[in-house]
Scaffold this motif. Sequence first.
Motif, PDB file in Angstrom:
ATOM      1  N   THR A  21       1.101  -1.081   0.320  1.00 33.89           N
ATOM      2  CA  THR A  21      -0.070   0.306   0.120  1.00 33.89           C
ATOM      3  C   THR A  21       0.633   1.474  -0.050  1.00 33.89           C
ATOM      4  N   TRP A  22       1.376   1.760   1.053  1.00 30.76           N
ATOM      5  CA  TRP A  22       2.534   2.334   1.026  1.00 30.76           C
ATOM      6  C   TRP A  22       3.372   2.588  -0.131  1.00 30.76           C
ATOM      7  N   THR A 124       0.394 -12.735  -2.797  1.00 35.76           N
ATOM      8  CA  THR A 124      -0.647 -12.944  -1.494  1.00 35.76           C
ATOM      9  C   THR A 124      -0.487 -11.872  -1.340  1.00 35.76           C
ATOM     10  N   ALA A 125       0.167 -10.013  -1.683  1.00 33.10           N
ATOM     11  CA  ALA A 125      -0.256  -9.160  -1.071  1.00 33.10           C
ATOM     12  C   ALA A 125      -0.799  -7.922  -2.154  1.00 33.10           C
ATOM     13  N   GLY A 126      -1.283  -6.846  -2.291  1.00 32.04           N
ATOM     14  CA  GLY A 126      -1.700  -6.398  -3.564  1.00 32.04           C
ATOM     15  C   GLY A 126      -2.199  -5.191  -3.307  1.00 32.04           C
ATOM     16  N   ALA A 127      -1.757  -4.185  -4.026  1.00 31.06           N
ATOM     17  CA  ALA A 127      -2.153  -2.694  -4.043  1.00 31.06           C
ATOM     18  C   ALA A 127      -2.629  -1.968  -5.294  1.00 31.06           C
ATOM     19  N   VAL A 128      -3.856  -1.368  -5.056  1.00 27.63           N
ATOM     20  CA  VAL A 128      -3.711  -0.191  -6.341  1.00 27.63           C
ATOM     21  C   VAL A 128      -3.925   0.978  -6.069  1.00 27.63           C
ATOM     22  N   LEU A 133      -8.098  10.651  -7.447  1.00 25.64           N
ATOM     23  CA  LEU A 133      -8.962  10.362  -6.154  1.00 25.64           C
ATOM     24  C   LEU A 133      -8.111  10.557  -5.399  1.00 25.64           C
ATOM     25  N   GLY A 134      -6.871   9.923  -4.616  1.00 23.40           N
ATOM     26  CA  GLY A 134      -6.354   9.776  -3.357  1.00 23.40           C
ATOM     27  C   GLY A 134      -6.859   8.808  -2.775  1.00 23.40           C
ATOM     28  N   GLU A 135      -7.174   7.397  -3.074  1.00 23.68           N
ATOM     29  CA  GLU A 135      -7.452   5.874  -3.238  1.00 23.68           C
ATOM     30  C   GLU A 135      -6.710   4.844  -3.076  1.00 23.68           C
ATOM     31  N   THR A 136      -6.340   3.990  -2.432  1.00 19.40           N
ATOM     32  CA  THR A 136      -5.861   3.131  -2.391  1.00 19.40           C
ATOM     33  C   THR A 136      -6.450   1.965  -2.261  1.00 19.40           C
ATOM     34  N   PHE A 137      -6.870   0.837  -3.362  1.00 22.47           N
ATOM     35  CA  PHE A 137      -7.046   0.101  -2.970  1.00 22.47           C
ATOM     36  C   PHE A 137      -6.179  -1.570  -2.538  1.00 22.47           C
ATOM     37  N   ASN A 138      -6.307  -2.161  -1.671  1.00 25.25           N
ATOM     38  CA  ASN A 138      -5.460  -2.980  -0.708  1.00 25.25           C
ATOM     39  C   ASN A 138      -6.314  -4.364  -0.338  1.00 25.25           C
ATOM     40  N   THR A 139      -5.346  -5.698  -0.346  1.00 19.11           N
ATOM     41  CA  THR A 139      -5.555  -6.590   0.291  1.00 19.11           C
ATOM     42  C   THR A 139      -5.543  -6.372   1.740  1.00 19.11           C
ATOM     43  N   GLY A 140      -4.777  -5.887   2.859  1.00 18.49           N
ATOM     44  CA  GLY A 140      -4.405  -5.885   3.868  1.00 18.49           C
ATOM     45  C   GLY A 140      -6.197  -5.367   4.279  1.00 18.49           C
ATOM     46  N   ARG A 141      -6.697  -4.705   3.844  1.00 14.88           N
ATOM     47  CA  ARG A 141      -7.675  -3.778   4.334  1.00 14.88           C
ATOM     48  C   ARG A 141      -8.637  -4.217   2.404  1.00 14.88           C
TER      49      ARG A 141
END
Length: 264
Positions: A21-22, A124-128, A133-141
């Motif tokens: 995510t970061w 196993t993990a990912g983020a877009v 939009l100031g948005e990040t979609f991720n697998t942690g949440r």
Amino acid sequence: MTYSPSTPPAEAATDDHVLATWLAEEAGRRLLAVREEGLEGRALKDAGDAAAHELLMGLLAEHRPQDAVLSEEGKDDRVRLSSERVWIVDPLDGTREFSEPPRDDWAVHVALWERSAGDGGELTAGAVAQPVLGETFNTGRPPVVPPSTAPKPRIAVSRSRPPEFVHGLAAELGAELVPMGSAGVKVLSVARDVTDAYVHAGGQYEWDSAAPVAVARAAGLFTSRIDGTPLRYNQDEVYLPDLIVCRPELAEQIVAWVTSHDVG
């Protein structure tokens, strides 16, 4: 807009979801800064691709030095095929849209593949990140997919190169087509209740879909190849030309129509 790297959250040292995510957010911030440099057209595209790639490669080398990396903008280091952990990144997905301010339908993809996660390895993990939009979609949440608010299904398609078959699929589902840019934006549009499905055939690579598919799976969406078989990553051949991402209730009908019409 100027750019200076932020300090990663402490959890990023051990939590791959947090790190992904970061990383996506940092690359997004860097790209927004590039957009403010006054460049246009091809010069803006090239500057964005290079800046985001260099940033992600540097940060991964610093924070996960033992891991391999597969990036759209880098050389394919074949050491990844024998590595236990491989980051699959698209530093700038939707370069055309990025070069057309103020368009927001471009993204940064960061995904992690692990060999130990299953037969043949798995994401196993990912983020877009969608920086505008100031948005990040991720697998942690993972995003919570709301019930569809549309009176009929909506299918995300390329705004410049929609595949011909999608018109027949739309007729079968009684669906409308929703054009947009980046592959990641199209996948995440399903999770955001902007669309209900994204069906693509005709040319993509692992970095185009790895992070979006990781997030879509974590959100409970259906994902597969165009023939319904699993999407596989960190393969010898990185060409992965087709995919389906949709609400689970549409999966059977979409796969049945696509496989019966020899799409691909």
